[in-house]
Scaffold this motif. Structure first.
Motif, short mmCIF file in Angstrom:
data_model
loop_
_atom_site.label_atom_id
_atom_site.label_comp_id
_atom_site.label_asym_id
_atom_site.label_seq_id
_atom_site.Cartn_x
_atom_site.Cartn_y
_atom_site.Cartn_z
N VAL A 1 51.70 69.94 49.06
CA VAL A 1 50.75 70.27 50.12
C VAL A 1 51.49 70.69 51.39
O VAL A 1 51.10 71.66 52.07
N VAL A 2 52.56 69.99 51.72
CA VAL A 2 53.38 70.36 52.88
C VAL A 2 53.94 71.76 52.70
O VAL A 2 53.95 72.58 53.64
N ALA A 3 54.41 72.07 51.49
CA ALA A 3 54.98 73.40 51.23
C ALA A 3 53.93 74.49 51.41
O ALA A 3 54.19 75.53 52.03
N VAL A 4 52.72 74.28 50.87
CA VAL A 4 51.65 75.27 51.01
C VAL A 4 51.24 75.40 52.47
O VAL A 4 50.98 76.51 52.97
N LEU A 5 51.18 74.28 53.18
CA LEU A 5 50.82 74.30 54.60
C LEU A 5 51.78 75.17 55.40
O LEU A 5 51.38 76.02 56.20
N PHE A 6 53.08 74.99 55.17
CA PHE A 6 54.06 75.74 55.95
C PHE A 6 54.22 77.17 55.44
O PHE A 6 54.77 78.02 56.17
N GLN A 7 53.76 77.45 54.24
CA GLN A 7 53.66 78.85 53.83
C GLN A 7 52.74 79.61 54.78
O GLN A 7 53.02 80.75 55.17
N GLN A 8 51.64 78.95 55.16
CA GLN A 8 50.70 79.58 56.08
C GLN A 8 51.25 79.60 57.51
O GLN A 8 51.04 80.56 58.25
N VAL A 9 51.95 78.55 57.89
CA VAL A 9 52.54 78.52 59.24
C VAL A 9 53.56 79.65 59.41
O VAL A 9 53.63 80.30 60.47
N PHE A 10 54.35 79.92 58.35
CA PHE A 10 55.42 80.90 58.44
C PHE A 10 55.00 82.31 57.99
O PHE A 10 55.87 83.16 57.82
N GLY B 1 49.84 88.57 61.31
CA GLY B 1 49.15 88.01 62.47
C GLY B 1 48.42 86.72 62.20
O GLY B 1 48.03 86.02 63.15
N SER B 2 48.20 86.36 60.93
CA SER B 2 47.52 85.11 60.61
C SER B 2 48.46 83.92 60.61
O SER B 2 48.01 82.78 60.45
N GLY B 3 49.76 84.14 60.74
CA GLY B 3 50.72 83.04 60.78
C GLY B 3 50.65 82.29 62.09
O GLY B 3 50.49 82.89 63.17
N MET B 4 50.79 80.98 62.03
CA MET B 4 50.68 80.16 63.24
C MET B 4 51.78 80.49 64.24
O MET B 4 51.58 80.38 65.46
N LEU B 5 52.95 80.88 63.76
CA LEU B 5 54.06 81.20 64.66
C LEU B 5 54.13 82.69 64.97
O LEU B 5 54.37 83.09 66.11
N ASN B 6 53.94 83.52 63.95
CA ASN B 6 54.04 84.96 64.17
C ASN B 6 52.80 85.55 64.84
O ASN B 6 52.88 86.60 65.49
N GLY B 7 51.65 84.88 64.67
CA GLY B 7 50.43 85.37 65.31
C GLY B 7 50.57 85.50 66.81
O GLY B 7 50.32 86.59 67.38
N GLU C 1 58.04 91.53 67.76
CA GLU C 1 58.20 91.70 66.33
C GLU C 1 58.07 90.35 65.62
O GLU C 1 58.58 89.33 66.12
N PRO C 2 57.38 90.31 64.47
CA PRO C 2 57.28 89.05 63.73
C PRO C 2 58.63 88.64 63.17
O PRO C 2 59.50 89.48 62.90
N ILE C 3 58.80 87.34 62.99
CA ILE C 3 60.05 86.78 62.45
C ILE C 3 59.83 86.48 60.96
O ILE C 3 58.84 85.86 60.59
N GLY C 4 60.76 86.90 60.14
CA GLY C 4 60.66 86.64 58.71
C GLY C 4 61.19 85.26 58.36
O GLY C 4 62.29 85.13 57.81
N PHE C 5 60.42 84.25 58.68
CA PHE C 5 60.88 82.88 58.45
C PHE C 5 61.24 82.62 56.99
O PHE C 5 62.18 81.89 56.70
#
Length: 303
Positions: free
Chosen positions: A126-135, A139-145, A153-157
């Motif tokens: 669950v943590v892995a899937v959660l941070f997939q979305q964060v990274f 524009g839907s990424g929590m950090l890149n948005g 420019e977005p960062i390719g985490f």
């Protein structure tokens, strides 16, 4: 008298026999079987695998994927325990001794313990899937948005080979640190408050309280935490396999030994070679635990 002693010995042996037998059957026997399979070319479909000796282990030395995995596990072996323990000790010290008077914890420390411990109740997948979305790189990424909203420019985490490993490490630290905050807080709670009060009367500041009282008295707990985190660093699988591109990519920039074991066994169906990888990881883990306990051994401080 001797008959009673015999009956007592028989009674104790009967209770010890069951766990010993279960341990032999479900722990030792699979290890022995894995060592044998590691010296075969078994692909999971034949009843009698062909014995090839140490050929699988010889192949490891020329396997670039294996050496990348070893390099990443070695980096995690150093960085994960070090970063996690430093952060956990800092927060545990604040929660227990970081108040205004230097003896009690900060206001709301019980609430913060719950907040820090919360990642532990989440499954690793669950943590892995959660941070997939964060990274996420869009524009839907929590950090890149927010970055893209500012015109940056977005960062390719997870897509940049130079950043992906550090992204995985940050997630592992985030997921692990809460447990050790609680662990170190329990150790701090067992230290008599009188020791901190006496040190303050002698003019000790928070820096001295931490390095002269807190850390020496928590050394046994820190030692155990280091071993557990080291084993976690060697055995990490779910976060890498679920969160990263290509299950350890890109270009195997985040792969670890556990991922290579799974890939060889269940994608390439090279169970003999995968078992050889498992044997190597087993000796790495045991060697790390023994070395850590030896190097960090010191006299126990009584209080």
């Amino acid at each position: 008298m001797s008959f009673n002693r015999y009956r007592r010995g028989l009674f104790i042996t009967s209770f010890l026999a069951a766990p010993v037998i279960l341990y032999l059957v479900y722990v030792i026997a699979p290890y022995v079987q894995a060592f044998y399979i590691a010296m075969t070319d078994w692909r999971g479909v034949t009843a009698t695998p062909r014995f090839i000796g140490l050929e699988n282990f010889q192949r490891l030395f020329g396997d670039t994927a294996f050496w990348k995995a070893v390099t990443h596990n070695a980096a995690l072996l150093v960085l994960l325990p070090l970063i996690t323990i430093v952060i956990a000790l800092f927060f545990a010290f604040l929660l227990n001794v970081g108040g205004r008077n230097g003896v009690a914890g900060i206001r709301g420390s019980k609430f913060y313990r719950v907040v820090f411990f919360f990642p532990q109740v989440l499954a690793v997948a669950v943590v892995a899937v959660l941070f997939q979305q964060v990274f996420r790189p869009d524009g839907s990424g929590m950090l890149n948005g927010p970055l893209m909203a500012l015109g940056l420019e977005p960062i390719g985490f997870l897509s940049d080979p130079d950043i992906a490993f550090w992204s995985v490490l940050s997630v592992m630290v985030w997921q692990a640190v809460g447990f050790y905050v609680v662990l170190f807080s329990a150790g701090l709670a067992s230290i008599p408050r009188d020791m901190f009060e006496a040190a303050q009367i002698d003019g000790a500041n928070r820096f001295s309280l931490f390095f002269r009282i807190t850390l020496p008295l928590l050394w046994d707990t820190v030692q155990v935490a280091w071993v557990y985190l080291g084993i976690l660093a060697l055995d990490v699988f779910a976060i890498v396999w679920v969160m990263t591109l290509q299950h350890g990519g890109p270009d195997r920039s985040t792969t670890v030994m556990a991922a290579e074991i799974y890939r060889n066994a269940f994608e390439y169906f090279r169970f003999g070679y995968a078992s050889a990888l498992g044997v190597v990881m087993f000796f790495f883990t045991v060697g790390f635990a023994i070395l850590s306990l030896r190097l960090s051994r010191r006299e126990r401080i009584e209080y």
